[in-house]
Design a protein around this motif. Structure first.
Motif, PDB file in Angstrom:
ATOM      1  N   GLN A 119      23.311  -3.727   1.629  1.00  0.00           N
ATOM      2  CA  GLN A 119      23.146  -4.869   2.529  1.00  0.00           C
ATOM      3  C   GLN A 119      21.819  -4.818   3.261  1.00  0.00           C
ATOM      4  OE1 GLN A 119      25.392  -7.523   2.751  1.00  0.00           O
ATOM      5  NE2 GLN A 119      26.203  -6.462   0.948  1.00  0.00           N
ATOM      6  N   THR A 120      21.400  -3.607   3.624  1.00  0.00           N
ATOM      7  CA  THR A 120      20.100  -3.392   4.252  1.00  0.00           C
ATOM      8  C   THR A 120      19.506  -2.100   3.699  1.00  0.00           C
ATOM      9  OG1 THR A 120      21.015  -2.158   6.130  1.00  0.00           O
ATOM     10  CG2 THR A 120      20.775  -4.559   6.400  1.00  0.00           C
ATOM     11  N   ILE A 121      18.204  -1.931   3.876  1.00  0.00           N
ATOM     12  CA  ILE A 121      17.509  -0.738   3.396  1.00  0.00           C
ATOM     13  C   ILE A 121      16.527  -0.262   4.466  1.00  0.00           C
ATOM     14  CG2 ILE A 121      15.796   0.100   1.722  1.00  0.00           C
ATOM     15  CD1 ILE A 121      17.028  -1.634  -0.377  1.00  0.00           C
ATOM     16  N   ALA A 122      16.459   1.052   4.647  1.00  0.00           N
ATOM     17  CA  ALA A 122      15.444   1.649   5.518  1.00  0.00           C
ATOM     18  C   ALA A 122      14.225   1.991   4.660  1.00  0.00           C
ATOM     19  CB  ALA A 122      15.980   2.911   6.194  1.00  0.00           C
ATOM     20  N   LEU A 123      13.040   1.827   5.224  1.00  0.00           N
ATOM     21  CA  LEU A 123      11.825   2.101   4.464  1.00  0.00           C
ATOM     22  C   LEU A 123      11.765   3.548   3.972  1.00  0.00           C
ATOM     23  CD1 LEU A 123       9.119   0.103   6.457  1.00  0.00           C
ATOM     24  CD2 LEU A 123      10.043  -0.407   4.196  1.00  0.00           C
ATOM     25  N   ALA A 124      12.357   4.474   4.738  1.00  0.00           N
ATOM     26  CA  ALA A 124      12.347   5.885   4.333  1.00  0.00           C
ATOM     27  C   ALA A 124      13.027   6.100   2.984  1.00  0.00           C
ATOM     28  CB  ALA A 124      13.018   6.740   5.406  1.00  0.00           C
ATOM     29  N   GLU A 125      13.956   5.208   2.630  1.00  0.00           N
ATOM     30  CA  GLU A 125      14.661   5.326   1.358  1.00  0.00           C
ATOM     31  C   GLU A 125      13.794   4.939   0.163  1.00  0.00           C
ATOM     32  OE1 GLU A 125      19.115   4.226   1.776  1.00  0.00           O
ATOM     33  OE2 GLU A 125      18.083   2.939   3.220  1.00  0.00           O
ATOM     34  N   LEU A 126      12.613   4.403   0.448  1.00  0.00           N
ATOM     35  CA  LEU A 126      11.723   3.960  -0.627  1.00  0.00           C
ATOM     36  C   LEU A 126      10.572   4.934  -0.855  1.00  0.00           C
ATOM     37  CD1 LEU A 126      11.491   0.202   0.444  1.00  0.00           C
ATOM     38  CD2 LEU A 126      13.063   1.216  -1.228  1.00  0.00           C
ATOM     39  N   LYS A 127      10.701   6.124  -0.338  1.00  0.00           N
ATOM     40  CA  LYS A 127       9.606   7.107  -0.375  1.00  0.00           C
ATOM     41  C   LYS A 127       9.116   7.384  -1.788  1.00  0.00           C
ATOM     42  CE  LYS A 127       8.463  11.812   1.084  1.00  0.00           C
ATOM     43  NZ  LYS A 127       8.940  13.022   1.797  1.00  0.00           N
ATOM     44  N   ASP A 128      10.001   7.430  -2.753  1.00  0.00           N
ATOM     45  CA  ASP A 128       9.625   7.798  -4.119  1.00  0.00           C
ATOM     46  C   ASP A 128       9.356   6.595  -5.017  1.00  0.00           C
ATOM     47  OD1 ASP A 128       9.928  10.540  -3.520  1.00  0.00           O
ATOM     48  OD2 ASP A 128      12.106  10.390  -3.839  1.00  0.00           O
ATOM     49  N   GLU A 129       9.328   5.416  -4.440  1.00  0.00           N
ATOM     50  CA  GLU A 129       9.134   4.207  -5.242  1.00  0.00           C
ATOM     51  C   GLU A 129       7.642   3.926  -5.460  1.00  0.00           C
ATOM     52  OE1 GLU A 129      11.621   2.735  -6.622  1.00  0.00           O
ATOM     53  OE2 GLU A 129      13.212   3.787  -5.522  1.00  0.00           O
ATOM     54  N   THR A 147       0.665   0.271   4.316  1.00  0.00           N
ATOM     55  CA  THR A 147       0.563   1.697   4.611  1.00  0.00           C
ATOM     56  C   THR A 147       1.045   1.999   6.019  1.00  0.00           C
ATOM     57  OG1 THR A 147      -1.301   1.924   3.072  1.00  0.00           O
ATOM     58  CG2 THR A 147      -1.024   3.659   4.720  1.00  0.00           C
ATOM     59  N   GLN A 148       0.693   1.147   6.971  1.00  0.00           N
ATOM     60  CA  GLN A 148       1.144   1.333   8.353  1.00  0.00           C
ATOM     61  C   GLN A 148       2.664   1.290   8.454  1.00  0.00           C
ATOM     62  OE1 GLN A 148      -0.891  -1.840  10.374  1.00  0.00           O
ATOM     63  NE2 GLN A 148      -2.649  -0.566  10.929  1.00  0.00           N
ATOM     64  N   LEU A 149       3.276   0.321   7.801  1.00  0.00           N
ATOM     65  CA  LEU A 149       4.731   0.197   7.868  1.00  0.00           C
ATOM     66  C   LEU A 149       5.426   1.427   7.292  1.00  0.00           C
ATOM     67  CD1 LEU A 149       5.263  -3.541   6.819  1.00  0.00           C
ATOM     68  CD2 LEU A 149       5.636  -2.562   9.083  1.00  0.00           C
ATOM     69  N   CYS A 150       4.966   1.879   6.135  1.00  0.00           N
ATOM     70  CA  CYS A 150       5.616   3.021   5.478  1.00  0.00           C
ATOM     71  C   CYS A 150       5.392   4.319   6.255  1.00  0.00           C
ATOM     72  CB  CYS A 150       5.100   3.168   4.052  1.00  0.00           C
ATOM     73  SG  CYS A 150       5.626   1.827   2.958  1.00  0.00           S
ATOM     74  N   GLN A 151       4.211   4.494   6.803  1.00  0.00           N
ATOM     75  CA  GLN A 151       3.938   5.714   7.567  1.00  0.00           C
ATOM     76  C   GLN A 151       4.686   5.717   8.894  1.00  0.00           C
ATOM     77  OE1 GLN A 151      -0.393   5.725   7.703  1.00  0.00           O
ATOM     78  NE2 GLN A 151      -0.483   7.251   6.079  1.00  0.00           N
ATOM     79  N   THR A 152       4.750   4.567   9.544  1.00  0.00           N
ATOM     80  CA  THR A 152       5.386   4.495  10.857  1.00  0.00           C
ATOM     81  C   THR A 152       6.905   4.597  10.765  1.00  0.00           C
ATOM     82  OG1 THR A 152       3.592   3.118  11.702  1.00  0.00           O
ATOM     83  CG2 THR A 152       5.654   3.103  12.950  1.00  0.00           C
ATOM     84  N   PHE A 153       7.500   3.883   9.827  1.00  0.00           N
ATOM     85  CA  PHE A 153       8.959   3.800   9.779  1.00  0.00           C
ATOM     86  C   PHE A 153       9.584   4.637   8.673  1.00  0.00           C
ATOM     87  CE2 PHE A 153       7.328  -0.101  11.684  1.00  0.00           C
ATOM     88  CZ  PHE A 153       8.020  -0.116  12.882  1.00  0.00           C
ATOM     89  N   GLY A 154       8.808   5.020   7.677  1.00  0.00           N
ATOM     90  CA  GLY A 154       9.356   5.824   6.599  1.00  0.00           C
ATOM     91  C   GLY A 154       8.798   7.230   6.535  1.00  0.00           C
ATOM     92  N   LYS A 155       7.723   7.492   7.317  1.00  0.00           N
ATOM     93  CA  LYS A 155       7.078   8.812   7.360  1.00  0.00           C
ATOM     94  C   LYS A 155       6.523   9.220   5.994  1.00  0.00           C
ATOM     95  CE  LYS A 155       8.465   8.912  11.591  1.00  0.00           C
ATOM     96  NZ  LYS A 155       7.536   8.482  12.654  1.00  0.00           N
ATOM     97  N   PHE A 156       6.000   8.238   5.248  1.00  0.00           N
ATOM     98  CA  PHE A 156       5.371   8.562   3.967  1.00  0.00           C
ATOM     99  C   PHE A 156       4.238   7.572   3.706  1.00  0.00           C
ATOM    100  CE2 PHE A 156       8.404   5.273   2.843  1.00  0.00           C
ATOM    101  CZ  PHE A 156       7.778   4.546   1.833  1.00  0.00           C
ATOM    102  N   ARG A 157       3.327   7.977   2.854  1.00  0.00           N
ATOM    103  CA  ARG A 157       2.248   7.092   2.433  1.00  0.00           C
ATOM    104  C   ARG A 157       2.655   6.450   1.107  1.00  0.00           C
ATOM    105  NH1 ARG A 157      -2.909   6.490   4.021  1.00  0.00           N
ATOM    106  NH2 ARG A 157      -4.385   5.560   2.534  1.00  0.00           N
ATOM    107  N   PRO A 158       2.686   5.123   1.031  1.00  0.00           N
ATOM    108  CA  PRO A 158       3.209   4.473  -0.165  1.00  0.00           C
ATOM    109  C   PRO A 158       2.321   4.676  -1.397  1.00  0.00           C
ATOM    110  CG  PRO A 158       2.187   2.864   1.279  1.00  0.00           C
ATOM    111  CD  PRO A 158       2.230   4.153   2.040  1.00  0.00           C
ATOM    112  N   LYS A 159       2.965   4.831  -2.524  1.00  0.00           N
ATOM    113  CA  LYS A 159       2.248   4.922  -3.794  1.00  0.00           C
ATOM    114  C   LYS A 159       2.107   3.494  -4.331  1.00  0.00           C
ATOM    115  CE  LYS A 159       4.402   6.529  -7.378  1.00  0.00           C
ATOM    116  NZ  LYS A 159       5.085   7.451  -8.330  1.00  0.00           N
ATOM    117  N   ILE A 160       0.896   2.957  -4.200  1.00  0.00           N
ATOM    118  CA  ILE A 160       0.629   1.583  -4.601  1.00  0.00           C
ATOM    119  C   ILE A 160      -0.048   1.609  -5.958  1.00  0.00           C
ATOM    120  CG2 ILE A 160      -0.583  -0.561  -4.027  1.00  0.00           C
ATOM    121  CD1 ILE A 160      -0.359   0.273  -1.071  1.00  0.00           C
ATOM    122  N   SER A 161       0.649   1.052  -6.936  1.00  0.00           N
ATOM    123  CA  SER A 161       0.175   1.140  -8.310  1.00  0.00           C
ATOM    124  C   SER A 161      -0.875   0.085  -8.639  1.00  0.00           C
ATOM    125  CB  SER A 161       1.342   1.015  -9.283  1.00  0.00           C
ATOM    126  OG  SER A 161       0.898   0.998 -10.615  1.00  0.00           O
ATOM    127  N   GLY A 162      -0.737  -1.087  -8.077  1.00  0.00           N
ATOM    128  CA  GLY A 162      -1.669  -2.151  -8.429  1.00  0.00           C
ATOM    129  C   GLY A 162      -1.428  -3.395  -7.608  1.00  0.00           C
TER     130      GLY A 162
END
Length: 230
Positions: A119-129, A147-162
């Motif tokens: 129903q909802t998702i926390a950004l931290a759950e997307l760390k490996d995506e 990057t700000q959103l993922c670092q602030t709320f998920g504590k990770f730097r997003p892997k952006i493919s393209g």
């Protein structure tokens, strides 16, 4: 002969003079407004309706543009106002800005994704995506904001493919290639087969929807429209 040739002008002199005075005061002009089509109904339509009642003589030209296109057209002088996203304070140095709304985030996942039934998702759950973002030609500063959103709320730097050229291209990549897209909630109705859109539950993981206009522009219709957005 002169009287005969200028009869029409003389007969409409008073009306013409009133029109010129309105133009000088900025009461009679066209407002050219760039906007995000998906955000219009929820965040701008009612203000524009109120403005039309207050200033029925002012023509409003609405132009649906990507955020980056709005910045370019503002700087060229082709827009009087833009309804867009604030991404990294890119407008603050050259324009006045006013926040219209704080918009929550949603995440786009393939229908087969393990989190697709949530129903909802926390950004931290997307760390490996692997994330996909819009191109700079559409959204200046989007990579920084993601990057700000993922670092602030998920504590990770997003892997952006393209990057994707447009929203349809991004959704196709989500459905067929398993990419993840995080975006403002006003895009939540843009659904496609093979994917789901789920709200992000992190409080504060938001996007600022703003209006921007030229510094020094104090035309009365523009001020009236800004007042309807209060």
């Amino acid at each position: 002969a002169l009287a005969e040739r200028t009869q029409q002008l003389l007969e409409s002199y008073d009306a013409n003079l009133r029109d010129v005075r309105r133009i000088i005061r900025g009461d009679d002009q066209e407002l050219r407004i760039g906007y995000l089509g998906s955000a219009f109904e929820d965040h701008f339509a009612s203000a524009l309706e109120a403005f039309s009642r207050l200033k029925p003589e002012t023509k409003v030209k609405l132009i649906d543009l990507f955020p980056s296109e709005q910045i370019i057209e503002l700087r060229r002088g082709n827009l009087d106002m833009a309804l867009t996203l604030e991404l990294g304070n890119l407008l603050g140095r050259d324009f006045h800005t006013k926040k219209v709304a704080e918009v929550s985030s949603v995440v786009c996942l393939a229908s087969e994704h393990p989190l697709a039934s949530r129903q909802t998702i926390a950004l931290a759950e997307l760390k490996d995506e692997t994330f996909l973002i819009a191109s700079d030609s559409e959204h200046f500063g989007l990579r920084r904001r993601m990057t700000q959103l993922c670092q602030t709320f998920g504590k990770f730097r997003p892997k952006i493919s393209g990057t994707s050229e447009d929203l349809s291209d991004a959704f196709t990549a989500v459905a067929n290639e398993g990419f993840v897209v995080v975006m403002p909630a006003f895009l939540r109705d843009q659904k496609r087969p093979g994917m789901v859109i789920i709200p992000v539950c992190d409080e504060g993981a938001t996007w600022d929807l703003i209006v921007a206009w030229h510094k020094g522009d104090s035309a009365k219709p523009l001020r009236t429209l800004l007042d309807t957005l209060s």
